[in-house]
Scaffold this active site. Structure first.
Site, PDB file in Angstrom:
ATOM      1  NE  ARG A 172      -8.424 -10.980 -17.742  1.00  0.00           N
ATOM      2  CZ  ARG A 172      -9.233 -10.621 -18.728  1.00  0.00           C
ATOM      3  NH1 ARG A 172     -10.268  -9.873 -18.488  1.00  0.00           N
ATOM      4  NH2 ARG A 172      -9.013 -11.042 -19.949  1.00  0.00           N
ATOM      5  CD  GLU A 205      -2.338  -1.849   2.036  1.00  0.00           C
ATOM      6  OE1 GLU A 205      -1.326  -2.500   2.384  1.00  0.00           O
ATOM      7  OE2 GLU A 205      -3.472  -2.034   2.493  1.00  0.00           O
ATOM      8  CE  LYS A 247     -11.481  -4.450 -22.798  1.00  0.00           C
ATOM      9  NZ  LYS A 247     -11.367  -3.747 -21.510  1.00  0.00           N
TER      10      LYS A 247
HETATM   11  N1  DSN Z   1     -15.737  -6.336 -20.755  1.00  0.00           N
HETATM   12  C1  DSN Z   1     -14.979  -5.486 -21.619  1.00  0.00           C
HETATM   13  C2  DSN Z   1     -15.267  -5.717 -23.044  1.00  0.00           C
HETATM   14  O1  DSN Z   1     -15.408  -6.865 -23.400  1.00  0.00           O
HETATM   15  O2  DSN Z   1     -15.350  -4.784 -23.823  1.00  0.00           O
HETATM   16  C3  DSN Z   1     -15.111  -4.065 -21.277  1.00  0.00           C
HETATM   17  O3  DSN Z   1     -14.784  -3.896 -19.963  1.00  0.00           O
END
Ligand code: DSN
Length: 442
Positions: free
Chosen positions: A246, A46, A240
């Site tokens: 993640r 923290e 992404k």
């Molecule tokens: N769950 C994600 C998506 O699939 O776009 C967004 O947070």
């Protein structure tokens, strides 16, 4: 433990024998995977590391130099250095003055920004969930929607994806939002950040971009960077198009000061306001194994080859959109400029998004059912499917492979009640997928 090990093996097999088409997923490198599973998971940290005397441009010095720690627990010489590396690399990737690498997820990142800048009852102008926005942009079922007042903008024309900027301005002038939020999770065109920033400046709003979907395209040079248009804050997930573990990330412009002292609520103090809103405002201990993995992923994204990756993601998506249209898929916004495609399968083939998802999953291609703008059908049985190319591109697929993917999807929809045909298609997809190893197997 053995049950879980078995399931890990089964998941590895599922990933190897199929193709991931979900646009918010990707396959991480061995380095990211190893850091995610490292002993940093054991550590409580923290607080924040400071950069005293260190520049954000010198990774070697950051990795070597041990500074007195300002955390709430001892034993931080390695966690401090790994978090500093993640912060420095994130700043370099996005041209930010500061980065908070601690949000556990994109949702946590967004909550921290709201908490840093607003009081309960204040207004945010964000994209309508039904038009491609995200749950955390004010869907009524969320905690944020119960604390803040969300007003919305959307698409003017779903055949082109054009945003209704006039309506956005009208709502902004009427509602005087404290935050204007640009960002989306099911939208395949590029937002006009210049227009949005001009509207925000007219009403004195904080300009926030949730770039979770396109972060990798921004750092790869394929998409504009909202900071170049005067945005104050960018939030994103790291898993992404950015191809990391993640998690969440908040990037800011402004002056970084001591997070232990509450600064005045001004735009220039945004970095410190957000640090305080993340910890202790909305989170406890950071996930240091994830922060280590973020540091690895950010270094990968800084490499020149990441630009080639981002370019290929977009090329593949454009080609996939074309091939799908040739086969009769009706696409929302008529195509794509990013990594994502939204198709109205009900209008295309009289099949619901759920049935299409199940049939396509059955042959080893994963995508997700999704609402289309102003969908007359309910969210669990919507009219559309959403898919994209970040993961497939990581596997090594190129434009010509998109023709095969489109054909398999259409064939699965056609064969949705024919188990034998689905099994045959599954074998074809498996044989094809095994030619493209996962990065963690290379
Ligand atoms: N769950 C994600 C998506 O699939 O776009 C967004 O947070």
């Amino acid at each position: 433990m053995s049950e879980v090990q078995d399931l890990i093996k089964q998941e590895e097999q599922r990933q190897r024998e199929g193709m991931e088409l979900i646009p918010s997923e990707n396959y991480v490198s061995k380095g990211v995977l190893e850091a995610s599973g490292s002993v940093f998971t054991d550590k409580y940290s923290e607080g924040y590391p400071s950069f005293k005397g260190l520049t954000k441009w010198d990774d070697k010095r950051i990795a070597e130099e041990v500074l007195p720690s300002k955390r709430y627990y001892g034993g931080q010489e390695n966690t401090d250095r790994v978090e500093r590396l993640a912060i420095a690399r994130a700043c370099r990737l996005f041209g930010a003055d500061h980065a908070n690498v601690q949000p556990h997820s994109g949702a946590q990142a967004n909550m921290a920004v709201y908490y840093a800048w607003m009081e309960p009852g204040d207004t945010i102008l964000g994209m309508d969930l039904g038009h491609g926005g995200h749950l955390t942009h004010g869907a009524p079922v969320t905690q944020a929607a119960n604390v803040y007042n969300f007003v919305r903008y959307g698409q003017k024309d779903i055949t082109t994806g054009e945003i209704d900027y006039e309506e956005m301005e009208r709502v902004a002038l009427k509602e005087k939002p404290k935050i204007i939020l640009a960002g989306h999770s099911a939208y395949s065109r590029i937002l006009d950040y210049e227009k949005i920033a001009a509207i925000g400046r007219k009403v004195g709003a904080l300009l926030m971009a949730d770039m979770a979907h396109v972060a990798g395209l921004i750092v790869g040079g394929e998409h504009p960077n909202p900071f170049d248009y005067g945005f104050h804050v960018i939030t994103t997930t790291t898993h992404k198009t950015l191809r990391g573990p993640r998690g969440g990330l908040i990037l800011t412009k402004g002056i970084v000061s001591n997070p232990l002292k509450a600064p005045e609520k001004t735009l220039e103090n945004i970095p410190t306001l957000i640090d305080r809103a993340t910890f202790p405002g909305t989170q406890g201990g950071p996930l240091m194994q994830t922060i280590a993995a973020k540091a690895v992923a950010f270094e990968e994204a800084l490499r020149p080859e990441f630009k080639d990756y981002a370019k290929q993601v977009v090329k593949n998506a454009r080609r996939l959109a074309d091939e799908m249209q040739k086969l009769g898929f009706v696409l929302i916004s008529g195509g794509t400029d990013n990594h994502l495609i939204l198709a109205d399968v009900m209008k295309s083939f009289g099949v619901g998004g759920r049935e299409a998802e199940i049939a396509i999953d059955e042959i080893g291609l994963s995508l997700n059912k999704n609402a289309i703008p102003d969908d007359p059908l309910p969210p669990f049985k919507p009219s559309g499917i959403r898919l994209g190319t970040p993961a497939m591109t990581t596997r090594g697929l190129k434009e010509d492979d998109m023709e095969k993917i489109a054909k398999w999807m259409k064939a699965a929809i056609d064969a949705r009640e024919d188990e034998k045909e689905l099994a045959k298609l599954r074998e074809e997809v498996k044989e094809f997928s095994l030619e493209f190893p996962l990065p963690s197997d290379r």
